[in-house]
Each structure stands twice: as structure tokens, then as C-alpha cells.
Design a protein around this motif. Structure first.
Motif, mmCIF file in Angstrom:
data_model
loop_
_atom_site.group_PDB
_atom_site.id
_atom_site.type_symbol
_atom_site.label_atom_id
_atom_site.label_comp_id
_atom_site.label_asym_id
_atom_site.label_seq_id
_atom_site.Cartn_x
_atom_site.Cartn_y
_atom_site.Cartn_z
ATOM 1 N N SER A 267 49.280 37.437 39.005
ATOM 2 C CA SER A 267 48.035 36.966 38.397
ATOM 3 C C SER A 267 46.877 37.719 39.044
ATOM 4 O O SER A 267 46.254 37.224 39.990
ATOM 5 C CB SER A 267 47.870 35.458 38.588
ATOM 6 O OG SER A 267 46.660 35.001 37.997
ATOM 7 N N ARG B 12 44.980 37.132 33.471
ATOM 8 C CA ARG B 12 45.473 35.855 33.969
ATOM 9 C C ARG B 12 46.925 35.972 34.441
ATOM 10 O O ARG B 12 47.296 35.413 35.471
ATOM 11 C CB ARG B 12 45.372 34.798 32.858
ATOM 12 C CG ARG B 12 45.811 33.384 33.249
ATOM 13 C CD ARG B 12 44.752 32.668 34.045
ATOM 14 N NE ARG B 12 43.516 32.596 33.279
ATOM 15 C CZ ARG B 12 43.226 31.645 32.387
ATOM 16 N NH1 ARG B 12 44.085 30.677 32.151
ATOM 17 N NH2 ARG B 12 42.057 31.645 31.757
ATOM 18 N N MET B 13 47.738 36.661 33.638
ATOM 19 C CA MET B 13 49.158 36.797 33.982
ATOM 20 C C MET B 13 49.632 38.193 33.595
ATOM 21 O O MET B 13 49.339 38.677 32.505
ATOM 22 C CB MET B 13 49.990 35.733 33.245
ATOM 23 C CG MET B 13 51.493 35.838 33.478
ATOM 24 S SD MET B 13 52.442 34.517 32.667
ATOM 25 C CE MET B 13 52.192 34.917 30.921
#
Length: 269
Positions: A27, A89-90
Motif C-alpha cells: 500500500s 491504495r493497493m
């Protein structure tokens, strides 16, 4: 907001790229860091979608639930990995590709029971083999709410958004403000079957096309649609323009904080 076909398309891409392999999960933005550390190095088992929700399943009964919302996007690229751009975010890195998720409404690590709770809140999805359209009809047939609003209610029908809602009602000549209980079983069956076909095509081609062959630009000589969403449609975002069938003006109004489009001549009260 992406409609259901987009999530099913993403599920297919992610399953093809990562399923059955150990992946690196991180992340770069930091908001998913603790969950990413749990998943890092785990085997990516499968990806699937239900409506506008995407699920990544890992070994050990760990599932990542993603809802893109209005601004979420995935981007897939070949290795080698690049420096993160924007608020990632990921990030998932597989043997040949990596994907970055930016701006989702939801990106969370869930247990299978929590996934079941999410899915239990959703109606049947026309793109899933396990869909039960009878569940949706049971609620629609008893409702005084307009069919236009009911089709957008994810608790009743999962995956249908503003485009498919407007277009399927036009294709069957159904006034959008028809109460669900006045729709009739035959028209509901036609709506469901059409959504199954239209949305499956959307998964294949990556855009929404709803115009029948006889009304396409190459058949009528009209100019192709110019819109950032792509696809040939009858009424969606065509307010004030002539209907492709009758020539009358396409209308729009606000319904449940979304724009509704219809042709009053082809969809008479």
C-alpha cells in the motif's frame, strides 16, 4: 460510477493475471498497509464480482473487498514495476504484471463471513450464474416505487447503473415512472433477459452498447456518438437531442439524485 460489467471485466483480468500464484501486496499510500502486510506473499486464489463489488480471495480465508465508487480505478501494467504515481491504495505484483488501485470508496480485508454479509445485502446480479431473478421480481412486484428507481437499487438488483437503467427501459418501451407493481411479469422477464445479454456484451467489449443493428450509425448514416463513456446508446446523456427511432426530443429529470433519460413518445405513459 462504474457499472457491474466493469467489475466483472476487472475480475476476469485479475484472475487471469494473478490466480494460483504468490503475489506481493503493498500500500504505497499507506491506508491499506496493515492489511497488505498480512497478504504479502500469499497465494491469490481467485477474483470475482457481485454487482459493483470486487472480491480478491487469498489462502487462509482472507478476502479483499473493493468498491470503486465514483473515483476508484485499477490500472494494469507489465513488469518491471514502476514507481507509484498518485495515491496508490493497493498494489498487487504478480509473475508478469502488476495492478494499482487508486481512489476506491472501499478497500478492506474481510473474512468469508463478512463477505457473505456484504453479498446478502445485494440483489441478484445479471452477470452471475447463481443469480436468482425471482428474488428481484418478488420485491419489484409489490412496490409502489417507480421501476426506474427500483432498477438502481442495489439491494434489489446488483450491478445495474444509470446507463443500463435508462437503456433497458427504452428498449422495451417502458415509461420510467411505472410503479414496480404495475410492471407485469412478462415485461420483467424481458428486462432481466435483456440485461443479461447487454451486460455480458459490456464485459466482452469494455463499454456499454445498447443500440440495435438497424439503428447503428452505419445503418442509418448518422454520425457516431461522441462521448467519453463510449458506446452507442438510445437515450443516456442525449437530453434535448432527437430520439434515434421517432425523432422526438429525449427528456431528462432528476430521480434519486441521478439523471434519468427517456423518450416520451417511445415510452408513453
Amino acid at each position: 460510477m462504474p457499472e457491474g460489467h466493469t467489475l466483472h471485466r476487472l475480475a476476469g483480468v485479475h484472475h487471469e493475471l494473478f490466480a494460483g500464484t504468490a503475489v506481493r501486496v503493498s500500500s504505497p499510500q499507506g491506508r491499506f498497509a496493515s492489511s497488505a502486510s498480512v497478504l504479502d506473499g500469499a497465494v491469490f486464489e481467485r477474483a470475482e464480482a457481485h454487482g459493483k463489488h470486487l472480491f480478491h480471495s487469498y489462502g487462509g480465508d482472507r478476502v479483499v473487498h473493493v468498491h470503486l465508487g465514483l473515483y476508484g480505478t485499477f490500472t494494469e501494467s507489465e513488469l518491471p514495476v514502476a514507481e507509484p504515481r498518485g495515491q496508490v491504495r493497493m498494489r498487487i505484483v504478480g509473475p508478469t504484471h502488476f495492478t494499482d488501485l487508486r481512489g476506491p470508496t472501499k478497500c478492506e480485508l474481510l473474512t468469508p463471513d463478512e463477505v457473505t454479509a456484504v453479498r446478502d445485502r445485494l440483489g441478484p446480479d445479471p452477470l452471475r450464474n447463481d443469480a436468482e431473478p425471482e428474488r428481484a421480481w418478488a420485491r419489484i412486484s409489490k412496490s409502489r416505487t417507480s421501476i426506474a428507481a427500483l432498477l438502481m437499487d442495489q439491494k434489489i438488483l446488483a450491478g445495474v447503473g444509470n446507463v443500463y437503467r435508462a437503456e433497458v427501459l427504452f428498449r422495451h418501451g417502458i415509461p420510467p415512472m411505472t410503479p414496480g407493481r404495475d410492471l407485469g411479469r412478462q415485461r420483467w422477464d424481458l428486462i432481466w433477459a435483456d440485461l443479461v445479454e447487454l451486460m455480458a456484451d459490456g464485459v466482452k467489449v469494455g463499454r456499454i452498447d445498447t443500440v440495435r443493428p438497424e439503428h447503428l450509425p452505419e445503418a442509418t448514416g448518422r454520425a457516431p456518438r461522441q462521448d467519453r463513456h463510449g458506446g452507442e446508446v438510445y437515450v443516456y446523456r442525449r437530453a434535448g437531442m432527437p430520439c434515434l427511432i421517432c425523432g422526438d426530443e429525449v427528456l431528462t429529470t432528476d430521480l434519486s439524485a441521478r439523471k434519468l433519460y427517456w423518450c416520451p413518445t417511445c415510452q408513453p405513459e
